[in-house]
Write an enzyme that holds these catalytic residues in place. Sequence first.
Site, PDB file in Angstrom:
ATOM      1  N   ASN A   1     -44.305 -17.799  13.494  1.00  0.00           N
ATOM      2  CA  ASN A   1     -43.621 -18.356  12.572  1.00  0.00           C
ATOM      3  C   ASN A   1     -44.605 -19.229  11.720  1.00  0.00           C
ATOM      4  OD1 ASN A   1     -42.581 -19.898  14.622  1.00  0.00           O
ATOM      5  ND2 ASN A   1     -41.544 -21.037  13.138  1.00  0.00           N
ATOM      6  N   ASP A   2     -44.322 -20.447  11.346  1.00  0.00           N
ATOM      7  CA  ASP A   2     -44.901 -21.169   9.907  1.00  0.00           C
ATOM      8  C   ASP A   2     -46.384 -21.534  10.137  1.00  0.00           C
ATOM      9  OD1 ASP A   2     -42.208 -21.619  10.335  1.00  0.00           O
ATOM     10  OD2 ASP A   2     -42.506 -23.862  10.297  1.00  0.00           O
TER      11      ASP A   2
ATOM     12  N   GLN B   1     -47.520 -21.535  14.148  1.00  0.00           N
ATOM     13  CA  GLN B   1     -46.417 -21.596  15.275  1.00  0.00           C
ATOM     14  C   GLN B   1     -46.391 -20.130  16.059  1.00  0.00           C
ATOM     15  OE1 GLN B   1     -43.476 -24.236  15.693  1.00  0.00           O
ATOM     16  NE2 GLN B   1     -45.706 -24.871  15.295  1.00  0.00           N
TER      17      GLN B   1
ATOM     18  N   SER C   1     -43.827 -27.580  13.884  1.00  0.00           N
ATOM     19  CA  SER C   1     -44.617 -27.412  12.510  1.00  0.00           C
ATOM     20  C   SER C   1     -45.378 -28.739  12.042  1.00  0.00           C
ATOM     21  CB  SER C   1     -44.174 -26.737  11.433  1.00  0.00           C
ATOM     22  OG  SER C   1     -43.878 -25.637  11.601  1.00  0.00           O
TER      23      SER C   1
ATOM     24  N   ARG D   1     -38.540 -33.391  10.878  1.00  0.00           N
ATOM     25  CA  ARG D   1     -39.535 -32.746  11.510  1.00  0.00           C
ATOM     26  C   ARG D   1     -40.636 -32.347  10.501  1.00  0.00           C
ATOM     27  NH1 ARG D   1     -35.369 -29.627  13.183  1.00  0.00           N
ATOM     28  NH2 ARG D   1     -34.762 -27.782  11.800  1.00  0.00           N
TER      29      ARG D   1
ATOM     30  N   GLU E   1     -36.343 -28.195   5.411  1.00  0.00           N
ATOM     31  CA  GLU E   1     -37.459 -28.340   6.452  1.00  0.00           C
ATOM     32  C   GLU E   1     -38.682 -28.058   5.599  1.00  0.00           C
ATOM     33  OE1 GLU E   1     -35.950 -26.010  10.269  1.00  0.00           O
ATOM     34  OE2 GLU E   1     -36.583 -24.653   8.735  1.00  0.00           O
TER      35      GLU E   1
END
Length: 482
Positions: free
Chosen positions: A45-46, A62, A106, A175, A229
């Site tokens: 992911n990120d 990620q 992240s 986060r 986020e």
Amino acid sequence: MKKYEKVRREDYEAWYRENRGYRERVRADENRLAYHLMPETGWLNDPNGLCQFQGLYHIYYQYTPFEPTGEIKLWGHYTTRDFIHYKQEEPALFPDQDMDAHGVYSGSAYVEGNTIHYFYTGNVKLFDRDDYDYIMSGRVSNTIHFTSQDGYHFSAKELVLNHKDYPADMSCHIRDPKVFKKGEFYYMVLGARDARSRGTVLVYRSMDLIKWEYFNRITGKEPFGYMWECPDLFCLDDQLCLICCPQGVKAMGTEYQNVHQCTVFCLDYDFGENTFRLKSELPAMVDRGFDFYAPQTFQDEKGRHILIGWMGIPDADYTNPTVQAGWQHALTMPRQLHMREGRLLQQPLEEMEEIRRDRRDYDFAKLEKGVETGLVFEACISLQACRDMRLTLRDDVTLSYENGLLTLDMGTCGSGRTRRSVSLEQLTGLRVFSDTTSLEIFVNDGREVFTTRVYGTHPGMRIEGNCSGSGTVYELNGFIYE
Ligand code: FRU
């Protein structure tokens, strides 16, 4: 690998040795991407920790190598010097400490002199009681710092912020630290959900990158979703902007149609007085497609602002058939950013021109007859006096412009993806990047972008409509892996 157990480097290495067959299965998948970074196995992911250090670009992300649904988060790592040749490095970061046992979430990189400073979120879920809701209780989000002199070898992880340092009216969801410098201070933004379930960005300030004090929070006058986020605050062409990913926003007409959003605010911030003003109550969308989330920007040694996004999104009701072959998701192409008249402009990094081959030029009449391509191509189309048009891309995916509305319709190729639109006063240009299973469509010099996964197998492209124009089509080579 078990979901709520630590993963040490040795555990991963032992798993890697035993899973050659898994890698071969993913490598043989016909849906794998030619010029987008994807996981060797499992889930991605990120993008994280993006930076250029001593010439070399580091792209961390990620990563769950073990399976394609993303249960345990590590940081994977690619490097490149030119955005064409890539090296897949060993994963950089493992959830191997009490303070990050349930995911190295992240984070970002900040380069100063000969050191890269990294900041990330150590995710910890508590299981000692059975009445946790994991929103207001039962979760710990640690902000952690470590450094490196080369991007490969890392200092010990050190906790810099945890819940006693966050404002009292926050939930447990805090986060995704990102750091920038202004004057003599460093500032860190963190995505947050407050106790009333309003999305916000916390701002911390430091003189030394180690001791951080709470500075402010950035949010609109009215609530806009419950959680923001992956915030990224940076100055682009003299305009301060905040990119973040609000969750829990209702769709409004063509806007905010995805399950979670990726948006950009322009703002003024007087850091001396510590006052800010968002220039609009509602943020603009960064991308109009189905698969774009959690982007990160960084400035490279040439001073370019480069954005890489996650070509995926959490919690969507559409799917990726690649899961059957053991992998899911990818990163977008790197894009260079500019700010023009208060609007974010995104253009593929010029390095992407290096993968072009077989140039062909067409006038509109030829485009109307249809153009043969593979699935992996780039088309640059300029349009004059375009009242309406319809571009068909592989199978029955269409991009049509009618009554000032540009609509991407995924036809039968969307695996659950349907339609997305944007209002446009005029349509002057399209730059379409097609990969085996993705599309990135840059509209009007990058004023709008549609990023989506796509699963059709019949190549080809055709335009019809009330306009004139011309097009150039290139087949594209894939990235080269060392
Ligand atoms: C965004 C995100 C981040 C978090 C990470 C975990 O996609 O939810 O907020 O740090 O993914 O993988």
